[in-house]
Structures are given as structure tokens and as C-alpha cells.
Design an enzyme around this catalytic site. Structure first.
Site, PDB file in Angstrom:
ATOM      1  N   TYR A 197       4.596   5.088  11.325  1.00 44.90           N
ATOM      2  CA  TYR A 197       4.891   3.669  11.522  1.00 44.90           C
ATOM      3  C   TYR A 197       5.692   3.018  10.397  1.00 44.90           C
ATOM      4  CZ  TYR A 197       0.547   3.309   8.736  1.00 44.90           C
ATOM      5  OH  TYR A 197      -0.420   3.450   7.787  1.00 44.90           O
ATOM      6  N   ARG A 244       0.863  -1.177   0.000  1.00 43.34           N
ATOM      7  CA  ARG A 244       0.000   0.000   0.000  1.00 43.34           C
ATOM      8  C   ARG A 244       0.907   1.237   0.000  1.00 43.34           C
ATOM      9  NH1 ARG A 244      -2.085   0.533   5.422  1.00 43.34           N
ATOM     10  NH2 ARG A 244      -0.653   2.284   5.610  1.00 43.34           N
ATOM     11  N   HIS A 269      -3.194   4.500   5.061  1.00 44.60           N
ATOM     12  CA  HIS A 269      -4.371   3.629   5.179  1.00 44.60           C
ATOM     13  C   HIS A 269      -5.613   4.322   4.625  1.00 44.60           C
ATOM     14  CE1 HIS A 269      -7.139   0.711   6.824  1.00 44.60           C
ATOM     15  NE2 HIS A 269      -7.749   1.643   7.527  1.00 44.60           N
TER      16      HIS A 269
END
Length: 358
Positions: free
Chosen positions: A271, A258, A262
Site C-alpha cells: 500500500y 512510520r 504496521h
């Protein structure tokens, strides 16, 4: 079926390296026809432009949220192309590009993410289930419908799109177990993009690959390079054929990434490192397929320009559709509660109708 035939390939199935050159890591799989690869390329160009436009619309307040699938176009497009008209697709909230590739209109696809309604299209007509936000619940729907179609003698397959995070849910286990026991014609396609929101794959599962979970259900499984459109299409074609022939369900894991956060509400820099993202950008599925087709003289510069021109026109359609104010009917709240409205529901509808007319 023996244990050996259930196990996935030791390394992900692959036809193309990151630079678009041909590699021979696809034993037993045939390369899809050239016209299908060109169709996949066109839809991947369209899908990427759609994704960029939808992301921009969130910043303009026209969408409440948009989960980008940038970097996963090969998986999304191949999932749509491998299905016939009578087959069913069970998407998640991140699979808007798959719906576009399936032929749905942008206004229909983005209705849920705009907040206008739970679903912007007719699932029975399109054979596309509503985009599912709760993790893994669509796997149960796919298994159940596949079994029902099998009992009715229908020549149809259900394909469920799943994220890697959803494989940690109990619903995923129940769906695969049910489908395997009843040999339901279903394909469970996991897009392992390495993160369940902010949780990295290595903190979700101790398995070397999610595809190895298939053997525990007595289900055939495979793993594939999810950024290699040739390989994804070849593997999914084979999985759908296996399910359609009554040989049972198949679990396919695509190793992909990805690229964006998100959703637009997420800060992925908290992160993961920028270097990790750049590494995966080098494995861009769209550029990889374009390089391969150009190298085979199967795709000209003029055809590439035409694909991008079509994508720009499509983006304009998306903008025009989403910039128009929706026409909302308050009485539609009552339309899909029960097949036959209860006395109390009919009374509530009448009361609201009277209030609106007052």
C-alpha cells in the site's frame, strides 16, 4: 478563550530542518535547555536500538508481535520527558519506546506483546496505564483520570498517546468533549504517521490537519513537526504546562511517519511506494537532532559513541530477558478479576489449585 487562541499554528511548529540546520518556525515557543536535548538524544538512540532488537525477537519467536515505532522516536521520547513523576502516561500498543524512556524495564514493556499477561508492570506505581490495543479507548481513561485527579486537588496531568487512525473513533470524540467541558488537565498527543494500518491519512479525514479538530471542542490545539525533537519537546512542555495550570486540555498533532510496517505481520509494500519511505528516512529525527547538537558543539563524537555503546548493552539486556522462559502461575488468572473474589470464583480457584497439587 477566543477562537484565535484555540487555533493551531498555520504550519507545524519547527526548530530544525531535515538537515539539522536551525529554522525560525516556532513563534511563541522557547527552545528546551541543552541538557534536556542531550537527554532526548540519548533516549532516542536507546529507543531505536530497542526497537530494532524487539523486531528481531519477533522473527526468533520470542515475541508474538511487535509494532515498530521507527521514525517516531522524537514523539515517543518527548512524551516521556515532558511528564513529571506524578503525571500519568496513557500509551498505545505502538508506544513501547515511550515506556522505555519513562524508565520501565524491557521485560515489563514487552510482557503484553509476548503474550504472558495483559500488563507487565504496576500502573499505579509507574503512573503508566496498560498499553492499549483497542483504538482510542485510552483517551477516555486519560480524560476520566485527569478529571478525578483534578477533583482531588492533585498536581498532575494525564497525557494520552494516540495514532491518527484512532481519531476516527467515537471514543476520541467523547474523550475530548468530556475533557474540554470539565477542563480536565489532559494532553491528547496524536502521532500522525500517515497510515491507519494500510489506510492513508487522506482517506481518513478531510481536515487539512487533525489539530484543527480541537476548535470543535473548544480546546486549544497545536501542530508540530514530529521528526523535530526540539519542536516536539517545546510544544509538549507548553501543552503540559497549560493543562497543569488549570487552563484546560490541549490537542497536539505531530506530523511524523512510520518507517517500518504496521507490525511484523504486515506487508507495507502492498500500500505504499518505496520512494515515499525513503523520502521520510531523509527526515530521520535522530540524525536531525544529532547534527544540530554537533553543530552547536553540544555533542561530541565520544558522547555519541558512549550513547551507542549503552544502547548495545541495553539490547543485550533485552535479549537476555526475552530469551529466558517466563515463570507462569496458573492461579494468577484469578488475581485481578474482582477486588473481592466472588464465591464462584473462589470455588474455581480452589478447584484448580487442587488439580495442580494432584
Amino acid at each position: 478563550m477566543s477562537v484565535k487562541t484555540l487555533l493551531p499554528s498555520a504550519t507545524p511548529v519547527r526548530f530544525l530542518a531535515e538537515d539539522g540546520s536551525r529554522v525560525e518556525l516556532h513563534e511563541g515557543y522557547a527552545e528546551p535547555a541543552e541538557d534536556r536535548l542531550k537527554a532526548a538524544y540519548r533516549l532516542m538512540v536507546l529507543g531505536r536500538r530497542f526497537d530494532v532488537q524487539a523486531t528481531a525477537l519477533t522473527k526468533q519467536g520470542r515475541l508474538a508481535v511487535y509494532p515498530s515505532s521507527a521514525g517516531q522516536e522524537a514523539c515517543q521520547v518527548a512524551a516521556a520527558l515532558t511528564l513529571s513523576e506524578q503525571d500519568w502516561l496513557f500509551p498505545t500498543y505502538r508506544d513501547s519506546v515511550a515506556l522505555i524512556a519513562r524508565g520501565l524495564q524491557p521485560g515489563e514493556v514487552l510482557t503484553l506483546l509476548r503474550g504472558d499477561a495483559h500488563c507487565g508492570y504496576d500502573p499505579a506505581e509507574t503512573r503508566v496505564a496498560p498499553q492499549c490495543t483497542p483504538l482510542a479507548t485510552q483517551t477516555l481513561h486519560a480524560a476520566g483520570l485527569a478529571h478525578a485527579m483534578q477533583r482531588r486537588g492533585e498536581d498532575a496531568v494525564a497525557l494520552a498517546l494516540i495514532g491518527d487512525g484512532a481519531t476516527s473513533e467515537g471514543d476520541f470524540h467523547e474523550a475530548l468533549n468530556f475533557a474540554a467541558v470539565f477542563k480536565a488537565p489532559a494532553v491528547f498527543f496524536v502521532q500522525n504517521n500517515r497510515y491507519a494500518i494500510s489506510v492513508p491519512f487522506e482517506k481518513q479525514s478531510a481536515a487539512e490537519a487533525l489539530a484543527y479538530k480541537g476548535i470543535g471542542y473548544g480546546m486549544r490545539a497545536e501542530q508540530v513537526d514530529g521528526n523535530d525533537a526540539v519542536a516536539v519537546l517545546a510544544v509538549l512542555d507548553d501543552a503540559v504546562k497549560h493543562a497543569r495550570e488549570g487552563k484546560g486540555p490541549v490537542l497536539v498533532e505531530a506530523h511524523t511517519y512510520r518507517i517500518d510496517a504496521h507490525t511484523n505481520a504486515d506487508d507495507a509494500t502492498r500500500y505504499r511506494e518505496a520512494g515515499e519511505v525513503e523520502k521520510w528516512r531523509e527526515a530521520d529525527p535522530l540524525r536531525r537532532l544529532e547534527t544540530y547538537l554537533k553543530g552547536r558543539n553540544a555533542l561530541s563524537e565520544n558522547e555519541i559513541e558512549l550513547c551507542h555503546a549503552e544502547a548495545e548493552e541495553f539490547a543485550q539486556t533485552v535479549r537476555d530477558t526475552l530469551n529466558a522462559e517466563p515463570e507462569l502461575d496458573p492461579l494468577s488468572l484469578f488475581d485481578h478479576v474482582y477486588a473481592e473474589p466472588t464465591r464462584q470464583l473462589a470455588a474455581q480457584r480452589a478447584a484448580l489449585e487442587a488439580e495442580l497439587e494432584a
